[in-house]
Write a protein that holds these residues in place. Sequence first.
Motif, PDB file in Angstrom:
ATOM      1  N   PRO A  39       0.806  -1.236   0.000  1.00  0.00           N
ATOM      2  CA  PRO A  39       0.000   0.000   0.000  1.00  0.00           C
ATOM      3  C   PRO A  39       0.837   1.283   0.000  1.00  0.00           C
ATOM      4  N   PRO A  40       1.863   1.412   0.854  1.00  0.00           N
ATOM      5  CA  PRO A  40       2.641   2.662   0.812  1.00  0.00           C
ATOM      6  C   PRO A  40       3.428   2.853  -0.482  1.00  0.00           C
ATOM      7  N   ILE A  41       3.863   1.771  -1.122  1.00  0.00           N
ATOM      8  CA  ILE A  41       4.521   1.920  -2.425  1.00  0.00           C
ATOM      9  C   ILE A  41       3.529   2.473  -3.441  1.00  0.00           C
ATOM     10  N   GLY A  42       2.309   1.957  -3.403  1.00  0.00           N
ATOM     11  CA  GLY A  42       1.278   2.469  -4.296  1.00  0.00           C
ATOM     12  C   GLY A  42       1.023   3.951  -4.080  1.00  0.00           C
ATOM     13  N   SER A  43       0.948   4.370  -2.821  1.00  0.00           N
ATOM     14  CA  SER A  43       0.729   5.784  -2.506  1.00  0.00           C
ATOM     15  C   SER A  43       1.893   6.641  -3.007  1.00  0.00           C
ATOM     16  N   THR A  44       3.107   6.119  -2.885  1.00  0.00           N
ATOM     17  CA  THR A  44       4.284   6.860  -3.349  1.00  0.00           C
ATOM     18  C   THR A  44       4.271   7.038  -4.856  1.00  0.00           C
ATOM     19  N   LEU A  45       3.856   6.006  -5.579  1.00  0.00           N
ATOM     20  CA  LEU A  45       3.809   6.107  -7.037  1.00  0.00           C
ATOM     21  C   LEU A  45       2.663   7.004  -7.504  1.00  0.00           C
ATOM     22  N   ILE A  46       1.590   7.066  -6.738  1.00  0.00           N
ATOM     23  CA  ILE A  46       0.512   8.011  -7.041  1.00  0.00           C
ATOM     24  C   ILE A  46       1.036   9.442  -6.895  1.00  0.00           C
ATOM     25  N   ALA A  47       1.816   9.670  -5.850  1.00  0.00           N
ATOM     26  CA  ALA A  47       2.425  10.995  -5.666  1.00  0.00           C
ATOM     27  C   ALA A  47       3.364  11.314  -6.823  1.00  0.00           C
ATOM     28  N   LEU A  48       4.089  10.312  -7.315  1.00  0.00           N
ATOM     29  CA  LEU A  48       4.979  10.525  -8.461  1.00  0.00           C
ATOM     30  C   LEU A  48       4.179  10.976  -9.682  1.00  0.00           C
ATOM     31  N   ALA A  49       3.045  10.324  -9.926  1.00  0.00           N
ATOM     32  CA  ALA A  49       2.222  10.689 -11.084  1.00  0.00           C
ATOM     33  C   ALA A  49       1.803  12.152 -11.013  1.00  0.00           C
ATOM     34  N   LYS A  50       1.440  12.607  -9.825  1.00  0.00           N
ATOM     35  CA  LYS A  50       1.035  14.006  -9.676  1.00  0.00           C
ATOM     36  C   LYS A  50       2.233  14.948  -9.748  1.00  0.00           C
ATOM     37  N   ASN A  51       3.369  14.503  -9.244  1.00  0.00           N
ATOM     38  CA  ASN A  51       4.581  15.335  -9.310  1.00  0.00           C
ATOM     39  C   ASN A  51       5.076  15.525 -10.738  1.00  0.00           C
ATOM     40  N   SER A  52       4.671  14.634 -11.640  1.00  0.00           N
ATOM     41  CA  SER A  52       5.119  14.745 -13.024  1.00  0.00           C
ATOM     42  C   SER A  52       4.643  16.040 -13.675  1.00  0.00           C
ATOM     43  N   ALA A  53       3.664  16.711 -13.059  1.00  0.00           N
ATOM     44  CA  ALA A  53       3.162  17.978 -13.603  1.00  0.00           C
ATOM     45  C   ALA A  53       4.261  19.038 -13.674  1.00  0.00           C
ATOM     46  N   ILE A  54       5.279  18.907 -12.802  1.00  0.00           N
ATOM     47  CA  ILE A  54       6.374  19.883 -12.807  1.00  0.00           C
ATOM     48  C   ILE A  54       7.130  19.843 -14.126  1.00  0.00           C
ATOM     49  N   ALA A  55       7.148  18.682 -14.778  1.00  0.00           N
ATOM     50  CA  ALA A  55       7.909  18.534 -16.022  1.00  0.00           C
ATOM     51  C   ALA A  55       7.402  19.468 -17.110  1.00  0.00           C
ATOM     52  N   GLY A  56       6.124  19.855 -17.052  1.00  0.00           N
ATOM     53  CA  GLY A  56       5.566  20.735 -18.066  1.00  0.00           C
ATOM     54  C   GLY A  56       6.250  22.090 -18.122  1.00  0.00           C
ATOM     55  N   ALA A  57       6.800  22.522 -16.988  1.00  0.00           N
ATOM     56  CA  ALA A  57       7.504  23.808 -16.953  1.00  0.00           C
ATOM     57  C   ALA A  57       8.865  23.731 -17.639  1.00  0.00           C
ATOM     58  N   PHE A  58       9.284  22.513 -18.018  1.00  0.00           N
ATOM     59  CA  PHE A  58      10.594  22.318 -18.647  1.00  0.00           C
ATOM     60  C   PHE A  58      10.449  21.752 -20.062  1.00  0.00           C
ATOM     61  N   SER A  59       9.403  22.208 -20.751  1.00  0.00           N
ATOM     62  CA  SER A  59       9.172  21.856 -22.168  1.00  0.00           C
ATOM     63  C   SER A  59       8.960  20.365 -22.393  1.00  0.00           C
ATOM     64  N   VAL A  60       8.423  19.679 -21.385  1.00  0.00           N
ATOM     65  CA  VAL A  60       8.096  18.264 -21.527  1.00  0.00           C
ATOM     66  C   VAL A  60       6.588  18.145 -21.719  1.00  0.00           C
ATOM     67  N   THR A  61       6.177  17.359 -22.685  1.00  0.00           N
ATOM     68  CA  THR A  61       4.749  17.186 -22.954  1.00  0.00           C
ATOM     69  C   THR A  61       4.106  16.370 -21.850  1.00  0.00           C
ATOM     70  N   GLU A  62       3.177  16.965 -21.148  1.00  0.00           N
ATOM     71  CA  GLU A  62       2.432  16.262 -20.103  1.00  0.00           C
ATOM     72  C   GLU A  62       1.073  16.942 -19.946  1.00  0.00           C
ATOM     73  N   LEU A  63       0.227  16.371 -19.114  1.00  0.00           N
ATOM     74  CA  LEU A  63      -1.180  16.745 -19.072  1.00  0.00           C
ATOM     75  C   LEU A  63      -1.420  18.179 -18.609  1.00  0.00           C
ATOM     76  N   LEU A  64      -0.778  18.584 -17.521  1.00  0.00           N
ATOM     77  CA  LEU A  64      -1.039  19.916 -16.998  1.00  0.00           C
ATOM     78  C   LEU A  64      -0.643  21.010 -17.983  1.00  0.00           C
ATOM     79  N   GLY A  65       0.390  20.759 -18.775  1.00  0.00           N
ATOM     80  CA  GLY A  65       0.876  21.758 -19.715  1.00  0.00           C
ATOM     81  C   GLY A  65      -0.120  22.122 -20.805  1.00  0.00           C
ATOM     82  N   THR A  66      -1.175  21.300 -20.976  1.00  0.00           N
ATOM     83  CA  THR A  66      -2.159  21.612 -22.019  1.00  0.00           C
ATOM     84  C   THR A  66      -2.933  22.889 -21.727  1.00  0.00           C
TER      85      THR A  66
END
Length: 214
Positions: free
Chosen positions: A143-170
Amino acid sequence: MDVLTDNFSLYGEGFLGTVELTVYASALALVLGFVMASFRVAPVGSFRVFGTVWVTVLRNTPLTLLFFAVMLGLPRFGLVLPFEVFAVLALGCYTSAFICEVLRSGINTVPRGQGEAARSLGMTFTQTLGAVVLPQAFRTVIPPIGSTLIALAKNSAIAGAFSVTELLGTYKTLSELGYNIVWTFVWIAVGYLIITLTISAIFHVLEKRWGVAR
């Protein structure tokens, strides 16, 4: 619905970008987390120090700062890679510190006598860890590994600020096109919800199959 239907390809591209970042960074985080957890409990002092430094530095470094360090720092040393690869490195390394501590907490739940019994049978540290300790530890930390990977998915939004194609950047493109910003973010939130619920469902299945019965 017009925001979604008129820009489905744009949302789809961002959604797939976030999924790819999540999958690749999760794989890297799990591998590095396993290695660092092994270092943290290793009988070799230098390994323990390296694992401790890795976890301490990454857990106490803001993820945005780590992105800047990877995106802008590594090219100065001659390492030039696509921004997507840099984003995976930043997310994977950052999350590995948390995976490491989750695994280490699971390792600590395994009775010490089992490791001693394995060593008395002539098993090496690596064999004891891989065949005796980690299989039991994994069952307690699903369960805690799953929670950590869920946090990773949400943290990926930061990549949009560095010219990486991701959901929030739309939202930038849609805002420039004059679409309602509220509904723009509603559909972005739905996309993240699909990703996080999928991860949650996968780990729920893993927990039911291999988790410790309580």
